[in-house]
Write a protein that holds these residues in place. Sequence first.
Motif, PDB file in Angstrom:
ATOM      1  N   ILE A 136       0.838  -1.206   0.000  1.00 49.11           N
ATOM      2  CA  ILE A 136       0.000   0.000   0.000  1.00 49.11           C
ATOM      3  C   ILE A 136       0.868   1.249   0.000  1.00 49.11           C
ATOM      4  N   ASN A 137       1.940   1.233   0.790  1.00 49.92           N
ATOM      5  CA  ASN A 137       2.846   2.386   0.816  1.00 49.92           C
ATOM      6  C   ASN A 137       3.514   2.597  -0.542  1.00 49.92           C
ATOM      7  N   ALA A 138       3.926   1.505  -1.192  1.00 51.82           N
ATOM      8  CA  ALA A 138       4.534   1.625  -2.524  1.00 51.82           C
ATOM      9  C   ALA A 138       3.526   2.178  -3.527  1.00 51.82           C
ATOM     10  N   LEU A 139       2.273   1.720  -3.433  1.00 53.40           N
ATOM     11  CA  LEU A 139       1.223   2.219  -4.329  1.00 53.40           C
ATOM     12  C   LEU A 139       0.953   3.701  -4.079  1.00 53.40           C
ATOM     13  N   ARG A 140       0.955   4.128  -2.814  1.00 56.08           N
ATOM     14  CA  ARG A 140       0.754   5.546  -2.498  1.00 56.08           C
ATOM     15  C   ARG A 140       1.891   6.404  -3.061  1.00 56.08           C
ATOM     16  N   ARG A 141       3.130   5.940  -2.924  1.00 52.90           N
ATOM     17  CA  ARG A 141       4.259   6.689  -3.484  1.00 52.90           C
ATOM     18  C   ARG A 141       4.167   6.757  -5.004  1.00 52.90           C
ATOM     19  N   PHE A 142       3.743   5.650  -5.618  1.00 53.22           N
ATOM     20  CA  PHE A 142       3.565   5.633  -7.072  1.00 53.22           C
ATOM     21  C   PHE A 142       2.494   6.639  -7.499  1.00 53.22           C
ATOM     22  N   ILE A 143       1.352   6.653  -6.800  1.00 54.13           N
ATOM     23  CA  ILE A 143       0.253   7.568  -7.152  1.00 54.13           C
ATOM     24  C   ILE A 143       0.681   9.016  -6.949  1.00 54.13           C
ATOM     25  N   ALA A 144       1.468   9.278  -5.908  1.00 52.61           N
ATOM     26  CA  ALA A 144       1.939  10.641  -5.673  1.00 52.61           C
ATOM     27  C   ALA A 144       2.838  11.115  -6.809  1.00 52.61           C
ATOM     28  N   ARG A 145       3.591  10.212  -7.390  1.00 52.09           N
ATOM     29  CA  ARG A 145       4.536  10.598  -8.440  1.00 52.09           C
ATOM     30  C   ARG A 145       3.885  10.584  -9.824  1.00 52.09           C
ATOM     31  N   ARG A 146       3.115   9.545 -10.152  1.00 50.63           N
ATOM     32  CA  ARG A 146       2.614   9.334 -11.517  1.00 50.63           C
ATOM     33  C   ARG A 146       1.131   9.612 -11.702  1.00 50.63           C
ATOM     34  N   GLY A 147       0.386   9.760 -10.644  1.00 50.00           N
ATOM     35  CA  GLY A 147      -1.058   9.944 -10.764  1.00 50.00           C
ATOM     36  C   GLY A 147      -1.776   8.625 -10.544  1.00 50.00           C
ATOM     37  N   CYS A 148      -3.073   8.723 -10.315  1.00 44.76           N
ATOM     38  CA  CYS A 148      -3.874   7.545  -9.983  1.00 44.76           C
ATOM     39  C   CYS A 148      -4.194   6.744 -11.252  1.00 44.76           C
ATOM     40  N   PRO A 149      -3.871   5.459 -11.287  1.00 43.18           N
ATOM     41  CA  PRO A 149      -4.174   4.667 -12.486  1.00 43.18           C
ATOM     42  C   PRO A 149      -5.665   4.346 -12.584  1.00 43.18           C
ATOM     43  N   THR A 150      -6.145   4.218 -13.817  1.00 42.10           N
ATOM     44  CA  THR A 150      -7.527   3.818 -14.055  1.00 42.10           C
ATOM     45  C   THR A 150      -7.702   2.341 -13.736  1.00 42.10           C
ATOM     46  N   GLU A 151      -6.771   1.532 -14.214  1.00 37.90           N
ATOM     47  CA  GLU A 151      -6.786   0.092 -13.925  1.00 37.90           C
ATOM     48  C   GLU A 151      -5.409  -0.337 -13.455  1.00 37.90           C
ATOM     49  N   LEU A 152      -5.384  -1.251 -12.497  1.00 37.66           N
ATOM     50  CA  LEU A 152      -4.137  -1.788 -11.971  1.00 37.66           C
ATOM     51  C   LEU A 152      -4.165  -3.296 -12.181  1.00 37.66           C
ATOM     52  N   TRP A 153      -3.244  -3.809 -12.979  1.00 30.99           N
ATOM     53  CA  TRP A 153      -3.204  -5.229 -13.328  1.00 30.99           C
ATOM     54  C   TRP A 153      -2.059  -5.897 -12.590  1.00 30.99           C
ATOM     55  N   SER A 154      -2.290  -7.148 -12.180  1.00 30.03           N
ATOM     56  CA  SER A 154      -1.241  -7.930 -11.536  1.00 30.03           C
ATOM     57  C   SER A 154      -1.442  -9.396 -11.878  1.00 30.03           C
ATOM     58  N   ASP A 155      -0.416 -10.048 -12.406  1.00 28.95           N
ATOM     59  CA  ASP A 155      -0.458 -11.477 -12.728  1.00 28.95           C
ATOM     60  C   ASP A 155      -1.684 -11.849 -13.558  1.00 28.95           C
ATOM     61  N   ASN A 156      -1.881 -11.177 -14.676  1.00 27.61           N
ATOM     62  CA  ASN A 156      -2.955 -11.456 -15.634  1.00 27.61           C
ATOM     63  C   ASN A 156      -4.356 -11.269 -15.053  1.00 27.61           C
ATOM     64  N   ALA A 157      -4.482 -10.549 -13.959  1.00 26.76           N
ATOM     65  CA  ALA A 157      -5.800 -10.285 -13.379  1.00 26.76           C
ATOM     66  C   ALA A 157      -5.886  -8.802 -13.044  1.00 26.76           C
ATOM     67  N   THR A 158      -7.033  -8.229 -13.247  1.00 24.09           N
ATOM     68  CA  THR A 158      -7.223  -6.825 -12.916  1.00 24.09           C
ATOM     69  C   THR A 158      -7.510  -6.713 -11.429  1.00 24.09           C
ATOM     70  N   LEU A 159      -6.721  -5.903 -10.730  1.00 22.51           N
ATOM     71  CA  LEU A 159      -6.945  -5.731  -9.298  1.00 22.51           C
ATOM     72  C   LEU A 159      -8.132  -4.834  -9.031  1.00 22.51           C
ATOM     73  N   SER A 160      -8.297  -3.785  -9.823  1.00 23.93           N
ATOM     74  CA  SER A 160      -9.475  -2.936  -9.627  1.00 23.93           C
ATOM     75  C   SER A 160      -9.865  -2.339 -10.974  1.00 23.93           C
ATOM     76  N   ARG A 161     -11.139  -2.307 -11.236  1.00 27.79           N
ATOM     77  CA  ARG A 161     -11.640  -1.703 -12.458  1.00 27.79           C
ATOM     78  C   ARG A 161     -11.945  -0.222 -12.242  1.00 27.79           C
ATOM     79  N   ARG A 162     -11.953   0.219 -10.997  1.00 26.41           N
ATOM     80  CA  ARG A 162     -12.177   1.629 -10.705  1.00 26.41           C
ATOM     81  C   ARG A 162     -10.917   2.184 -10.053  1.00 26.41           C
TER      82      ARG A 162
END
Length: 166
Positions: A136-162
Motif C-alpha cells: 500500500i505504501n509503494a502504491l501511495r508513493r507511485f500515485i503521488a509521483r505518476r497519478g492515480c491509475p484507471t486500472e491496476l493489473w497484476s499477474d494477468n488479473a485486474t486488481l481494480s476496475r475503478r
Amino acid sequence: MVNPAVLHRTHYYTKLYIAHIHEKLHHGGTEIVVNELRQRVYIAKIRPAVKEVIARCARCLLRKARPAAPATGDLPAARLAYGARPFSFTGLDYFGPLEVTVARHREKRHVALFTCLTSRAVHLEVVVSLSTDSAINALRRFIARRGCPTELWSDNATLSRRRPRT
C-alpha cells in the motif's frame, strides 16, 4: 528430336523420369523441367505431370516451407489506449530480494515494478517487505509521483476496475 518417345503422363516410370530430370536440374522449377523433357520425350499434358512430381518432392517442400505464425490472442483494451496519459493502465509485479546496505549492515529489500501497459514505461519502488502495508505504501508513493491509475493489473488479473483508494 524428330521422333521422340511418347510417354503416358500417369505411368509410374514417366513420373520416375520426371523426378530424375528434376533432381538433375538441381530441383529446378516447372518450366526448366518441361523444356528439358521436351528435348528428349513427348508427354501429353506435360505441365500437370511435372507440377505433380515437383509438388511431391521432399527437398522442394522443405525449401518452400514457411514457419507457422504463432496463435496470438487479441490485445486487451488497456494496451490500445494510445490517447490516455502514461500509467493510466498499470501492471504491478515484484522482484527481488536484493541486498541493500543500511547504515553498516545489509538488509533484504524487494522492488515493486509498475509498468505502463500502453507505452511500456517502467516505474520502480523499493519495498521493505512483501506485506500488505508495504504494498500500500509503494502504491501511495507511485500515485503521488505518476497519478492515480484507471486500472491496476497484476499477474494477468485486474486488481481494480475503478480508481484505487489513496
